[in-house]
Design a protein around this motif. Structure first.
Motif, PDB file in Angstrom:
ATOM      1  N   GLY A  47       0.811  -1.199   0.000  1.00 24.27           N
ATOM      2  CA  GLY A  47       0.000   0.000   0.000  1.00 24.27           C
ATOM      3  C   GLY A  47       0.846   1.251   0.000  1.00 24.27           C
ATOM      4  N   SER A  48       1.434   1.566   1.139  1.00 26.98           N
ATOM      5  CA  SER A  48       2.261   2.768   1.247  1.00 26.98           C
ATOM      6  C   SER A  48       3.687   2.532   0.786  1.00 26.98           C
ATOM      7  CB  SER A  48       2.276   3.263   2.699  1.00 26.98           C
ATOM      8  OG  SER A  48       2.825   2.271   3.556  1.00 26.98           O
ATOM      9  N   GLU A  49       4.053   1.278   0.534  1.00 28.02           N
ATOM     10  CA  GLU A  49       5.401   0.921   0.112  1.00 28.02           C
ATOM     11  C   GLU A  49       5.342  -0.452  -0.532  1.00 28.02           C
ATOM     12  OE1 GLU A  49       7.460   1.067   3.813  1.00 28.02           O
ATOM     13  OE2 GLU A  49       6.542  -0.760   4.576  1.00 28.02           O
ATOM     14  N   LEU A  50       6.459  -0.881  -1.101  1.00 21.52           N
ATOM     15  CA  LEU A  50       6.503  -2.248  -1.620  1.00 21.52           C
ATOM     16  C   LEU A  50       7.852  -2.869  -1.310  1.00 21.52           C
ATOM     17  CD1 LEU A  50       8.326  -2.362  -4.497  1.00 21.52           C
ATOM     18  CD2 LEU A  50       6.320  -1.151  -5.356  1.00 21.52           C
ATOM     19  N   TYR A  51       7.831  -4.187  -1.161  1.00 21.46           N
ATOM     20  CA  TYR A  51       9.057  -4.944  -0.925  1.00 21.46           C
ATOM     21  C   TYR A  51       9.420  -5.646  -2.220  1.00 21.46           C
ATOM     22  CZ  TYR A  51       7.774  -4.354   4.016  1.00 21.46           C
ATOM     23  OH  TYR A  51       7.430  -3.828   5.231  1.00 21.46           O
ATOM     24  N   ALA A  52      10.646  -5.417  -2.677  1.00 20.56           N
ATOM     25  CA  ALA A  52      11.145  -6.050  -3.889  1.00 20.56           C
ATOM     26  C   ALA A  52      12.251  -7.033  -3.506  1.00 20.56           C
ATOM     27  CB  ALA A  52      11.678  -5.000  -4.863  1.00 20.56           C
ATOM     28  N   TYR A  53      12.074  -8.294  -3.894  1.00 21.35           N
ATOM     29  CA  TYR A  53      13.053  -9.334  -3.578  1.00 21.35           C
ATOM     30  C   TYR A  53      13.864  -9.656  -4.830  1.00 21.35           C
ATOM     31  CZ  TYR A  53      10.318 -10.152   0.668  1.00 21.35           C
ATOM     32  OH  TYR A  53       9.666 -10.006   1.870  1.00 21.35           O
ATOM     33  N   PHE A  54      15.179  -9.729  -4.662  1.00 19.50           N
ATOM     34  CA  PHE A  54      16.041 -10.126  -5.761  1.00 19.50           C
ATOM     35  C   PHE A  54      17.158 -11.008  -5.213  1.00 19.50           C
ATOM     36  CE2 PHE A  54      17.562  -6.060  -4.179  1.00 19.50           C
ATOM     37  CZ  PHE A  54      18.935  -6.180  -4.130  1.00 19.50           C
TER      38      PHE A  54
END
Length: 417
Positions: A315-322
């Motif tokens: 919502g207010s942010e996102l988590y990006a996994y790499f």
């Protein structure tokens, strides 16, 4: 209220198992003090030694300057709140709260007064004539707390994971209620939890335990920004700090996804202290989508490209996994991974990294994204000892920046595997 001093307090069982090893710190008068750590770290044992339910094998426990090692629990004037509520099912809420006063033969009018005050404080007035079977989990826990606070002039409140049986929403509500209650009463409170979110939001100060040993004592802000070692760094924070193998070559820090120039101050701090076995600690929020980084911030970091595996939109942010190459992964990290309850270091395809990005980012699963890393916020640890090499003695103070401003460090770029 009371000051509680632990002077190298230890607990060793008959079979030789060391549950707590030389805990040495002071809990201030009126302080909300948290004991936190994973299951089996010794936090509940330490709490039980404070209240008197466990004998102390060595060391001294002092309450307001008096050694209480030999005192029975009833003589330590402490109130305990347990994980399992421990309220009597056949008694009403009113009778449960009054119980500790009844057994001390407190006059009836005084009992009524104290029960009424505790009930009002905990918002239990409408529930006083109900029995526990007709209460929710949060209401039962408030009754257990009422039975503790009804005792006036208590030296300390001791709470052993009081919220662990509640659902997520109730835990948040009760966390707020406990914080307000402690602020209003001002009673010394020692609170045990395995939930680091509870520890950070509730405690004036926090002691982090691992395998019976106190790793660090400090304010939540100190533990988060200035972790003394790898374990504290990985345990405190959600999502957890990314821990990656690193090495120094020609005044540059080599990370799996990018090279970072070192400042003169950090080079001096590390001189003679490090081998080639280093671990870099990077919190998720110290990454950002490079397209969203301001010109002012740009010079304090480096850019690199990564293929995004998974996106979690919050919502207010996102988590990006790499994923980054783990060819230089250290065996020592596996032990920390097991203690911290993570599997990142055991990933055969590489080490998983999580970045907390602005919700405006166009990051997409399966696509490459140019990321920016704030090199001023990178921590360096000795992979063998686990100590924070930029704050090696655990003293408070700003951690020196790793990245050199401008120059090659500001322009460095390398693809993540």
């Amino acid at each position: 209220m009371a000051e509680i001093v632990l002077d190298k307090v230890s607990k060793t069982y008959a079979d030789g198992t060391a549950a707590v090893h030389e805990a040495d710190f002071t809990i201030g008068d009126g302080e909300f003090f948290i004991l936190v750590g994973p299951s089996g770290c010794g936090k509940s044992t330490l709490l039980n030694m404070i209240v008197g339910l466990e004998d102390i094998s060595s060391g001294e426990l002092k309450v307001d300057g008096e050694v209480v090692n030999g005192l029975d629990p009833k003589d330590r004037n402490m109130a305990m709140v347990f994980q399992s509520y421990a309220i009597y099912p056949h008694l009403t809420v009113r009778e449960n709260i009054a119980f500790p006063l009844r057994i001390r033969k407190v006059p009836t009018d005084e009992v009524q007064r104290r029960v009424a005050e505790a009930s009002e404080l905990l918002e239990l007035d409408e529930l006083l004539d109900r029995k526990p079977a007709n209460l929710s989990g949060g209401q039962r826990q408030r009754v257990a707390m009422g039975r503790a606070i009804v005792r006036e002039n208590t030296a300390a409140f001791l709470m052993d994971e009081p919220l662990s049986n509640l659902d997520a929403k109730l835990r948040v509500q009760m966390r707020t209620a406990i914080a307000k209650l402690q602020q209003r009463l001002g009673t010394t409170t020692v609170y045990v939890t395995h939930d680091q979110t509870e520890a950070l939001t509730l405690g004036d100060r926090v002691a982090v335990l691992r395998k019976g040993q106190v790793q660090q004592v400090g304010t939540p802000r100190e533990l988060y920004n200035e972790p003394a070692n790898l374990f504290v760094a990985g345990f405190i924070g959600s999502p957890a700090m990314n821990l990656l193998p690193a090495r120094i070559e020609d005044d540059h820090l080599h990370l799996p996804m990018v090279d970072v120039g070192l400042t003169a101050g950090v080079r001096e701090r590390l001189r003679g202290r490090h081998s080639d076995r280093l671990v870099a600690g990077i919190r998720p929020e110290h990454f950002e989508d490079a397209s969203l980084v301001s010109e002012e911030a740009e010079g304090h970091g480096v850019r690199f490209t990564a293929r995004i595996d998974v996106i979690e939109w919050m919502g207010s942010e996102l988590y990006a996994y790499f994923t980054v190459d783990r060819s230089e992964s250290r065996d020592e990290l596996q032990e920390y991974a097991e203690d911290l309850g993570t599997v990142d270091f055991a990933n055969k395809d590489g080490a998983q990294v999580v970045a907390r990005l602005d919700a405006a980012s166009d990051a997409a699963e399966g696509e490459e994204l140019e990321l920016w890393l704030d090199t001023d916020r990178v921590h360096l640890f000795d992979a063998q000892t686990g100590e924070n090499l930029q704050n090696p003695t655990g003293e408070t103070g700003e951690v020196p920046a790793v990245g050199a401003s401008g120059g090659a460090a500001g322009d460095a770029s390398s693809p993540a595997s």
